[in-house]
Motif scaffolding. Structure first.
Motif, PDB file in Angstrom:
ATOM      1  N   TYR A 193       0.836  -1.209   0.000  1.00  0.00           N
ATOM      2  CA  TYR A 193       0.000   0.000   0.000  1.00  0.00           C
ATOM      3  C   TYR A 193       0.870   1.258   0.000  1.00  0.00           C
ATOM      4  CZ  TYR A 193      -4.146  -2.833   1.161  1.00  0.00           C
ATOM      5  OH  TYR A 193      -5.178  -3.738   1.146  1.00  0.00           O
ATOM      6  N   ALA A 194       1.921   1.238   0.817  1.00  0.00           N
ATOM      7  CA  ALA A 194       2.803   2.409   0.893  1.00  0.00           C
ATOM      8  C   ALA A 194       3.633   2.560  -0.374  1.00  0.00           C
ATOM      9  CB  ALA A 194       3.720   2.289   2.110  1.00  0.00           C
ATOM     10  N   GLU A 195       4.130   1.444  -0.889  1.00  0.00           N
ATOM     11  CA  GLU A 195       5.056   1.475  -2.014  1.00  0.00           C
ATOM     12  C   GLU A 195       4.351   1.728  -3.341  1.00  0.00           C
ATOM     13  OE1 GLU A 195       9.038  -0.962  -2.420  1.00  0.00           O
ATOM     14  OE2 GLU A 195       7.294  -2.231  -2.829  1.00  0.00           O
ATOM     15  N   GLU A 196       3.237   1.044  -3.563  1.00  0.00           N
ATOM     16  CA  GLU A 196       2.576   1.112  -4.860  1.00  0.00           C
ATOM     17  C   GLU A 196       1.508   2.191  -4.948  1.00  0.00           C
ATOM     18  OE1 GLU A 196       1.136  -2.763  -5.876  1.00  0.00           O
ATOM     19  OE2 GLU A 196       3.094  -3.710  -5.626  1.00  0.00           O
ATOM     20  N   ARG A 197       0.809   2.435  -3.832  1.00  0.00           N
ATOM     21  CA  ARG A 197      -0.273   3.433  -3.868  1.00  0.00           C
ATOM     22  C   ARG A 197       0.113   4.749  -3.199  1.00  0.00           C
ATOM     23  NH1 ARG A 197      -4.308   1.775  -7.399  1.00  0.00           N
ATOM     24  NH2 ARG A 197      -5.554   3.412  -6.480  1.00  0.00           N
ATOM     25  N   HIS A 198       1.240   4.761  -2.507  1.00  0.00           N
ATOM     26  CA  HIS A 198       1.699   5.957  -1.779  1.00  0.00           C
ATOM     27  C   HIS A 198       0.697   6.379  -0.709  1.00  0.00           C
ATOM     28  CE1 HIS A 198       4.903   6.143  -4.687  1.00  0.00           C
ATOM     29  NE2 HIS A 198       4.032   6.214  -5.678  1.00  0.00           N
ATOM     30  N   TRP A 199       0.021   5.379  -0.124  1.00  0.00           N
ATOM     31  CA  TRP A 199      -0.873   5.637   0.991  1.00  0.00           C
ATOM     32  C   TRP A 199      -0.098   5.583   2.303  1.00  0.00           C
ATOM     33  CZ3 TRP A 199      -4.948   1.502  -0.795  1.00  0.00           C
ATOM     34  CH2 TRP A 199      -5.726   2.045  -1.829  1.00  0.00           C
ATOM     35  N   ASP A 200      -0.415   6.476   3.228  1.00  0.00           N
ATOM     36  CA  ASP A 200       0.120   6.351   4.582  1.00  0.00           C
ATOM     37  C   ASP A 200      -0.533   5.152   5.252  1.00  0.00           C
ATOM     38  OD1 ASP A 200       1.595   8.592   4.124  1.00  0.00           O
ATOM     39  OD2 ASP A 200       0.668   9.815   5.694  1.00  0.00           O
ATOM     40  N   VAL A 201       0.245   4.416   6.006  1.00  0.00           N
ATOM     41  CA  VAL A 201      -0.257   3.251   6.732  1.00  0.00           C
ATOM     42  C   VAL A 201       0.182   3.340   8.188  1.00  0.00           C
ATOM     43  CG1 VAL A 201      -0.271   1.729   4.706  1.00  0.00           C
ATOM     44  CG2 VAL A 201       1.788   1.868   6.124  1.00  0.00           C
ATOM     45  N   VAL A 202      -0.602   2.743   9.056  1.00  0.00           N
ATOM     46  CA  VAL A 202      -0.228   2.694  10.468  1.00  0.00           C
ATOM     47  C   VAL A 202      -0.770   1.387  11.054  1.00  0.00           C
ATOM     48  CG1 VAL A 202      -2.292   3.959  11.270  1.00  0.00           C
ATOM     49  CG2 VAL A 202      -0.221   3.950  12.667  1.00  0.00           C
ATOM     50  N   PRO A 203       0.050   0.676  11.852  1.00  0.00           N
ATOM     51  CA  PRO A 203      -0.442  -0.560  12.465  1.00  0.00           C
ATOM     52  C   PRO A 203      -1.447  -0.266  13.564  1.00  0.00           C
ATOM     53  CG  PRO A 203       1.820  -0.111  13.157  1.00  0.00           C
ATOM     54  CD  PRO A 203       1.472   0.913  12.132  1.00  0.00           C
ATOM     55  N   GLY A 204      -2.515  -1.039  13.583  1.00  0.00           N
ATOM     56  CA  GLY A 204      -3.524  -0.891  14.631  1.00  0.00           C
ATOM     57  C   GLY A 204      -3.443  -2.035  15.627  1.00  0.00           C
ATOM     58  N   THR A 205      -4.551  -2.309  16.276  1.00  0.00           N
ATOM     59  CA  THR A 205      -4.604  -3.423  17.221  1.00  0.00           C
ATOM     60  C   THR A 205      -4.584  -4.746  16.456  1.00  0.00           C
ATOM     61  OG1 THR A 205      -7.022  -3.234  17.185  1.00  0.00           O
ATOM     62  CG2 THR A 205      -5.855  -2.129  19.002  1.00  0.00           C
ATOM     63  N   TRP A 206      -4.592  -5.828  17.174  1.00  0.00           N
ATOM     64  CA  TRP A 206      -4.569  -7.150  16.560  1.00  0.00           C
ATOM     65  C   TRP A 206      -5.379  -8.107  17.418  1.00  0.00           C
ATOM     66  CZ3 TRP A 206      -0.546  -4.527  18.707  1.00  0.00           C
ATOM     67  CH2 TRP A 206      -0.009  -5.037  19.885  1.00  0.00           C
ATOM     68  N   LEU A 207      -5.599  -9.294  16.912  1.00  0.00           N
ATOM     69  CA  LEU A 207      -6.386 -10.289  17.626  1.00  0.00           C
ATOM     70  C   LEU A 207      -5.483 -11.240  18.393  1.00  0.00           C
ATOM     71  CD1 LEU A 207      -9.015 -11.104  14.864  1.00  0.00           C
ATOM     72  CD2 LEU A 207      -9.365  -9.725  16.921  1.00  0.00           C
ATOM     73  N   GLU A 208      -5.863 -11.526  19.622  1.00  0.00           N
ATOM     74  CA  GLU A 208      -5.150 -12.481  20.456  1.00  0.00           C
ATOM     75  C   GLU A 208      -6.110 -13.584  20.869  1.00  0.00           C
ATOM     76  OE1 GLU A 208      -3.891  -9.906  23.616  1.00  0.00           O
ATOM     77  OE2 GLU A 208      -2.009  -9.361  22.586  1.00  0.00           O
ATOM     78  N   THR A 209      -5.612 -14.798  20.954  1.00  0.00           N
ATOM     79  CA  THR A 209      -6.447 -15.928  21.349  1.00  0.00           C
ATOM     80  C   THR A 209      -6.157 -16.306  22.790  1.00  0.00           C
ATOM     81  OG1 THR A 209      -6.469 -16.765  19.088  1.00  0.00           O
ATOM     82  CG2 THR A 209      -7.118 -18.294  20.827  1.00  0.00           C
ATOM     83  N   ALA A 210      -7.203 -16.316  23.613  1.00  0.00           N
ATOM     84  CA  ALA A 210      -7.081 -16.702  25.020  1.00  0.00           C
ATOM     85  C   ALA A 210      -8.232 -17.639  25.362  1.00  0.00           C
ATOM     86  CB  ALA A 210      -7.114 -15.467  25.919  1.00  0.00           C
ATOM     87  N   ASP A 211      -7.900 -18.809  25.864  1.00  0.00           N
ATOM     88  CA  ASP A 211      -8.918 -19.822  26.208  1.00  0.00           C
ATOM     89  C   ASP A 211      -9.818 -20.142  25.026  1.00  0.00           C
ATOM     90  OD1 ASP A 211      -7.968 -19.864  28.864  1.00  0.00           O
ATOM     91  OD2 ASP A 211      -9.222 -18.134  29.375  1.00  0.00           O
TER      92      ASP A 211
END
Length: 221
Positions: free
Chosen positions: A32-50
């Motif tokens: 996305y950053a390289e080909e579209r020149h869009w700014d990107v930012v990492p958000g939250t993620w999923l964690e597995t518990a029980d």
């Protein structure tokens, strides 16, 4: 013009959107950053518990598990550098991909049913479209040139509508969209209703899309 989902007039055709290929979140964010020149930012993620997937934010009732900013200063962390993006996702490979709006693009967010109706109408009008996402929250987001959020209320009023009466939201500076293949917990992943291609690198202005979108949202009330 890039082809749209077959049978877009039918609001039940969401399942026909091509699935994302097996690219990792890191590879996709870098592209996305390289080909579209869009700014990107990492958000939250999923964690597995029980055996249960939860958002990394720790909120049991998180409204967008794994698909929202991970820190309050997320906007200042966003980057258009492929090198920096790679470094960010190497630290947390499971992080969602967020695209800040109000920079290289803004987005017009409408209900899925109105979005499919508008897509069909736009094709009949032979309008040139940019990328369009479909989220598990049953929203479609049409990418347009920056400046849309400042114009949309007046444009809608000229068409005889009141913006508060339509479920049409312009996402500008300070907002973001979650990009494919980001997942919203168990609800599924964000997908492209119209993928980014060389043919839609140049985005439409909000004036070009507002009439069919407002009409579809009015029909969808």
């Amino acid at each position: 013009m890039e082809e749209t989902i077959a049978g877009a007039e039918n609001t039940q055709m969401a399942g026909q959107i091509p699935r994302q290929r097996g690219a990792s979140l890191l590879e996709t964010a870098v592209r996305y950053a390289e080909e579209r020149h869009w700014d990107v930012v990492p958000g939250t993620w999923l964690e597995t518990a029980d055996g249960t997937q939860r958002c990394s934010c720790g909120e049991a009732a998180c409204p967008a598990p794994g698909a929202h900013p991970a820190r309050p200063d997320w906007a200042t962390q966003a980057t258009g550098s492929a090198t920096v993006a790679r470094r960010m996702w190497q630290k947390q490979p499971a992080a969602s991909i967020l695209l800040p709006t109000g920079r290289t693009f803004e987005a017009l967010s409408v209900p899925e049913s109105a979005g499919f109706l508008a897509l069909a109408r736009m094709e009949r009008m032979e309008l040139t479209l940019g990328p369009v996402t479909l989220t598990p929250e049953r929203r479609m987001q049409f990418f347009v040139l920056p400046g849309a959020s400042a114009k949309v209320a007046d444009l809608v009023r000229r068409l005889g509508w009141s913006l508060p009466s339509l479920d049409l939201v312009a996402l500008g500076e300070g907002a973001y969209v979650a990009a494919p293949p980001t997942r919203f917990g168990s609800r599924g992943a964000v997908q492209w209703a119209r993928r980014p291609t060389p043919a839609n690198r140049w985005l439409p202005d909000v004036e070009e899309l507002i009439s069919p979108l407002a009409y579809a949202c009015g029909r969808d009330r």
